[in-house]
Design a protein around this motif. Sequence first.
Motif, PDB file in Angstrom:
ATOM      1  N   THR A 167       0.825  -1.206   0.000  1.00 46.45           N
ATOM      2  CA  THR A 167       0.000   0.000   0.000  1.00 46.45           C
ATOM      3  C   THR A 167       0.860   1.257   0.000  1.00 46.45           C
ATOM      4  OG1 THR A 167      -1.727  -1.175   1.208  1.00 46.45           O
ATOM      5  CG2 THR A 167      -1.824   1.227   1.233  1.00 46.45           C
ATOM      6  N   LEU A 168       1.948   1.230   0.772  1.00 47.60           N
ATOM      7  CA  LEU A 168       2.864   2.374   0.799  1.00 47.60           C
ATOM      8  C   LEU A 168       3.444   2.620  -0.594  1.00 47.60           C
ATOM      9  CD1 LEU A 168       4.464   4.529   2.407  1.00 47.60           C
ATOM     10  CD2 LEU A 168       6.220   2.782   2.781  1.00 47.60           C
ATOM     11  N   ALA A 169       3.802   1.553  -1.292  1.00 51.83           N
ATOM     12  CA  ALA A 169       4.328   1.702  -2.653  1.00 51.83           C
ATOM     13  C   ALA A 169       3.296   2.360  -3.561  1.00 51.83           C
ATOM     14  CB  ALA A 169       4.735   0.339  -3.216  1.00 51.83           C
ATOM     15  N   GLN A 170       2.027   1.992  -3.393  1.00 50.49           N
ATOM     16  CA  GLN A 170       0.963   2.585  -4.203  1.00 50.49           C
ATOM     17  C   GLN A 170       0.795   4.076  -3.898  1.00 50.49           C
ATOM     18  OE1 GLN A 170      -2.176  -0.055  -3.032  1.00 50.49           O
ATOM     19  NE2 GLN A 170      -1.792  -1.521  -4.670  1.00 50.49           N
ATOM     20  N   VAL A 171       0.860   4.406  -2.607  1.00 50.80           N
ATOM     21  CA  VAL A 171       0.734   5.816  -2.209  1.00 50.80           C
ATOM     22  C   VAL A 171       1.905   6.633  -2.753  1.00 50.80           C
ATOM     23  CG1 VAL A 171       0.761   7.400  -0.240  1.00 50.80           C
ATOM     24  CG2 VAL A 171      -0.618   5.316  -0.136  1.00 50.80           C
ATOM     25  N   LEU A 172       3.117   6.113  -2.595  1.00 53.01           N
ATOM     26  CA  LEU A 172       4.295   6.842  -3.065  1.00 53.01           C
ATOM     27  C   LEU A 172       4.288   6.991  -4.583  1.00 53.01           C
ATOM     28  CD1 LEU A 172       7.098   5.371  -0.756  1.00 53.01           C
ATOM     29  CD2 LEU A 172       5.819   7.510  -0.491  1.00 53.01           C
ATOM     30  N   THR A 173       3.746   5.996  -5.276  1.00 52.90           N
ATOM     31  CA  THR A 173       3.608   6.101  -6.727  1.00 52.90           C
ATOM     32  C   THR A 173       2.741   7.297  -7.092  1.00 52.90           C
ATOM     33  OG1 THR A 173       3.940   3.744  -7.160  1.00 52.90           O
ATOM     34  CG2 THR A 173       2.630   4.982  -8.766  1.00 52.90           C
ATOM     35  N   GLU A 174       1.605   7.428  -6.408  1.00 52.14           N
ATOM     36  CA  GLU A 174       0.702   8.541  -6.701  1.00 52.14           C
ATOM     37  C   GLU A 174       1.306   9.888  -6.330  1.00 52.14           C
ATOM     38  OE1 GLU A 174      -3.330   8.370  -5.669  1.00 52.14           O
ATOM     39  OE2 GLU A 174      -3.687   6.434  -6.617  1.00 52.14           O
ATOM     40  N   GLU A 175       2.093   9.915  -5.258  1.00 57.03           N
ATOM     41  CA  GLU A 175       2.643  11.185  -4.793  1.00 57.03           C
ATOM     42  C   GLU A 175       3.901  11.624  -5.545  1.00 57.03           C
ATOM     43  OE1 GLU A 175       3.271  11.216  -0.583  1.00 57.03           O
ATOM     44  OE2 GLU A 175       1.131  11.190  -0.110  1.00 57.03           O
ATOM     45  N   TYR A 176       4.745  10.670  -5.940  1.00 53.86           N
ATOM     46  CA  TYR A 176       6.075  11.047  -6.422  1.00 53.86           C
ATOM     47  C   TYR A 176       6.327  10.810  -7.915  1.00 53.86           C
ATOM     48  CZ  TYR A 176       7.527  12.161  -1.713  1.00 53.86           C
ATOM     49  OH  TYR A 176       7.630  12.757  -0.481  1.00 53.86           O
ATOM     50  N   SER A 177       5.466  10.050  -8.591  1.00 51.50           N
ATOM     51  CA  SER A 177       5.700   9.822 -10.027  1.00 51.50           C
ATOM     52  C   SER A 177       5.768  11.129 -10.795  1.00 51.50           C
ATOM     53  CB  SER A 177       4.587   8.936 -10.604  1.00 51.50           C
ATOM     54  OG  SER A 177       4.697   7.619 -10.144  1.00 51.50           O
ATOM     55  N   GLN A 237      13.786   1.827 -17.035  1.00 50.97           N
ATOM     56  CA  GLN A 237      12.627   2.053 -17.881  1.00 50.97           C
ATOM     57  C   GLN A 237      12.484   3.522 -18.273  1.00 50.97           C
ATOM     58  OE1 GLN A 237       9.340   0.414 -15.548  1.00 50.97           O
ATOM     59  NE2 GLN A 237       9.019  -1.145 -17.102  1.00 50.97           N
ATOM     60  N   ASP A 238      11.976   3.740 -19.473  1.00 48.85           N
ATOM     61  CA  ASP A 238      11.677   5.096 -19.914  1.00 48.85           C
ATOM     62  C   ASP A 238      10.487   5.635 -19.116  1.00 48.85           C
ATOM     63  OD1 ASP A 238      12.176   7.129 -22.258  1.00 48.85           O
ATOM     64  OD2 ASP A 238      10.002   6.924 -22.061  1.00 48.85           O
ATOM     65  N   LYS A 239      10.516   6.934 -18.824  1.00 48.30           N
ATOM     66  CA  LYS A 239       9.452   7.540 -18.025  1.00 48.30           C
ATOM     67  C   LYS A 239       8.080   7.461 -18.686  1.00 48.30           C
ATOM     68  CE  LYS A 239      12.200  10.892 -15.416  1.00 48.30           C
ATOM     69  NZ  LYS A 239      12.396  12.336 -15.099  1.00 48.30           N
ATOM     70  N   SER A 240       8.049   7.266 -19.993  1.00 47.86           N
ATOM     71  CA  SER A 240       6.766   7.226 -20.689  1.00 47.86           C
ATOM     72  C   SER A 240       6.006   5.927 -20.445  1.00 47.86           C
ATOM     73  CB  SER A 240       6.980   7.414 -22.199  1.00 47.86           C
ATOM     74  OG  SER A 240       7.646   6.290 -22.752  1.00 47.86           O
ATOM     75  N   CYS A 241       6.691   4.918 -19.863  1.00 48.13           N
ATOM     76  CA  CYS A 241       6.005   3.633 -19.653  1.00 48.13           C
ATOM     77  C   CYS A 241       6.580   2.908 -18.437  1.00 48.13           C
ATOM     78  CB  CYS A 241       6.071   2.745 -20.895  1.00 48.13           C
ATOM     79  SG  CYS A 241       7.721   2.576 -21.605  1.00 48.13           S
ATOM     80  N   TRP A 242       6.408   3.500 -17.278  1.00 45.46           N
ATOM     81  CA  TRP A 242       6.887   2.905 -16.036  1.00 45.46           C
ATOM     82  C   TRP A 242       5.987   1.747 -15.586  1.00 45.46           C
ATOM     83  CZ3 TRP A 242       8.090   7.891 -12.753  1.00 45.46           C
ATOM     84  CH2 TRP A 242       9.416   8.275 -12.989  1.00 45.46           C
ATOM     85  N   THR A 243       6.608   0.746 -15.020  1.00 44.21           N
ATOM     86  CA  THR A 243       5.909  -0.336 -14.333  1.00 44.21           C
ATOM     87  C   THR A 243       5.903  -0.014 -12.844  1.00 44.21           C
ATOM     88  OG1 THR A 243       6.594  -2.005 -15.952  1.00 44.21           O
ATOM     89  CG2 THR A 243       5.955  -2.800 -13.775  1.00 44.21           C
ATOM     90  N   HIS A 244       4.742  -0.090 -12.196  1.00 44.82           N
ATOM     91  CA  HIS A 244       4.655   0.223 -10.770  1.00 44.82           C
ATOM     92  C   HIS A 244       4.434  -1.003  -9.898  1.00 44.82           C
ATOM     93  CE1 HIS A 244       4.972   4.457 -11.474  1.00 44.82           C
ATOM     94  NE2 HIS A 244       4.000   4.406 -12.356  1.00 44.82           N
ATOM     95  N   GLU A 245       4.054  -2.117 -10.514  1.00 40.27           N
ATOM     96  CA  GLU A 245       4.036  -3.387  -9.787  1.00 40.27           C
ATOM     97  C   GLU A 245       4.423  -4.492 -10.745  1.00 40.27           C
ATOM     98  OE1 GLU A 245       1.802  -4.641  -6.168  1.00 40.27           O
ATOM     99  OE2 GLU A 245       0.479  -5.546  -7.676  1.00 40.27           O
ATOM    100  N   LEU A 246       5.344  -5.325 -10.298  1.00 39.10           N
ATOM    101  CA  LEU A 246       5.842  -6.420 -11.126  1.00 39.10           C
ATOM    102  C   LEU A 246       5.778  -7.689 -10.289  1.00 39.10           C
ATOM    103  CD1 LEU A 246       7.227  -7.074 -13.875  1.00 39.10           C
ATOM    104  CD2 LEU A 246       9.413  -6.801 -12.690  1.00 39.10           C
ATOM    105  N   GLN A 247       5.146  -8.717 -10.819  1.00 34.96           N
ATOM    106  CA  GLN A 247       5.058  -9.995 -10.118  1.00 34.96           C
ATOM    107  C   GLN A 247       5.883 -11.023 -10.866  1.00 34.96           C
ATOM    108  OE1 GLN A 247       1.172 -11.049  -8.790  1.00 34.96           O
ATOM    109  NE2 GLN A 247       1.670 -13.187  -8.376  1.00 34.96           N
ATOM    110  N   LEU A 248       6.808 -11.653 -10.168  1.00 28.79           N
ATOM    111  CA  LEU A 248       7.706 -12.635 -10.755  1.00 28.79           C
ATOM    112  C   LEU A 248       7.360 -14.012 -10.180  1.00 28.79           C
ATOM    113  CD1 LEU A 248      11.004 -10.579 -10.311  1.00 28.79           C
ATOM    114  CD2 LEU A 248       9.607 -10.756 -12.384  1.00 28.79           C
ATOM    115  N   THR A 249       7.004 -14.944 -11.045  1.00 28.48           N
ATOM    116  CA  THR A 249       6.563 -16.273 -10.610  1.00 28.48           C
ATOM    117  C   THR A 249       7.260 -17.336 -11.454  1.00 28.48           C
ATOM    118  OG1 THR A 249       4.362 -15.289 -10.227  1.00 28.48           O
ATOM    119  CG2 THR A 249       4.516 -17.692 -10.159  1.00 28.48           C
TER     120      THR A 249
END
Length: 280
Positions: A201-211, A260-272
Amino acid sequence: MNSTRKQVAVVVGATSKWQADGRNTRLAHGKVLDDSDLPVGVRWGVGGAIAQKFAQEGFVVVLTTRQAANAAALEQAIRAQGGECMIVELDLVSHTSIAKAFATIRETVGDPDVLVYNAGYLEGRDLPPEKELLEHIPVDMFDTAQHIASRGPFLVAKEVLPAMRERGSGSFLISNNSSSLRGRKRLTGQSLYYPRVMMRTLAQVLTEEYSEHGVHVANIVIDGTIDSPGTRALPRAQQHPEVVMNPVKIAEAFYYLHTQDKSCWTHELQLTPFATKPSF
């Protein structure tokens, strides 16, 4: 950014509880293991692999750990590969320790360009089967889980995000696990992991605040067993090696996120691993 200054990558939790002499390794196997025949990329789990990857890409890498001796062998390995690194002691339970550690980092190598939060904990793993329910969880165990999973990344973010925001660039990458996706019952032998939902959740909040300020924040869900001395020796890993994740390849994913280029950032990545179903 000064083009003559080397970029700085800080790995919080650079060592692994599953390394040859790690806490989980001792708990699961009752002894320290010999890792001399293992590839150098897997000896310290994800944190060690990430540190080596960024060092190989020319970054000055800062290894943080509660005790410097824990990361001494990793530091030697990075230097032997021609990389630059330093060890800074940091205890995530202590606000004073976090502030002191980052003051040292800023004074010595400058503000981080990349912060990888890879801290883990094992509180809960030694509880017996009859103590799976929450009512049996000691308060101090809960406090430690909260310190590492929630309060720790919050305090670390406060140390590094202001400079990244002012510079207009930087990456704040959180190493997480599948328990961050939703609340789950803690089974016998598992850590008290549900506080990791707050980390996500913190990562999601920081994404919205700092991207919008040029800072790339991402939550990386490492959905499986990571190869390391302690996990490699487990019966399940030996019987089903296809479910074990290569930390060197995980580290490549972290570096990919940073580049990553700023035009297409990934904000959550799941590796399985291919042989297992993704958690949800």
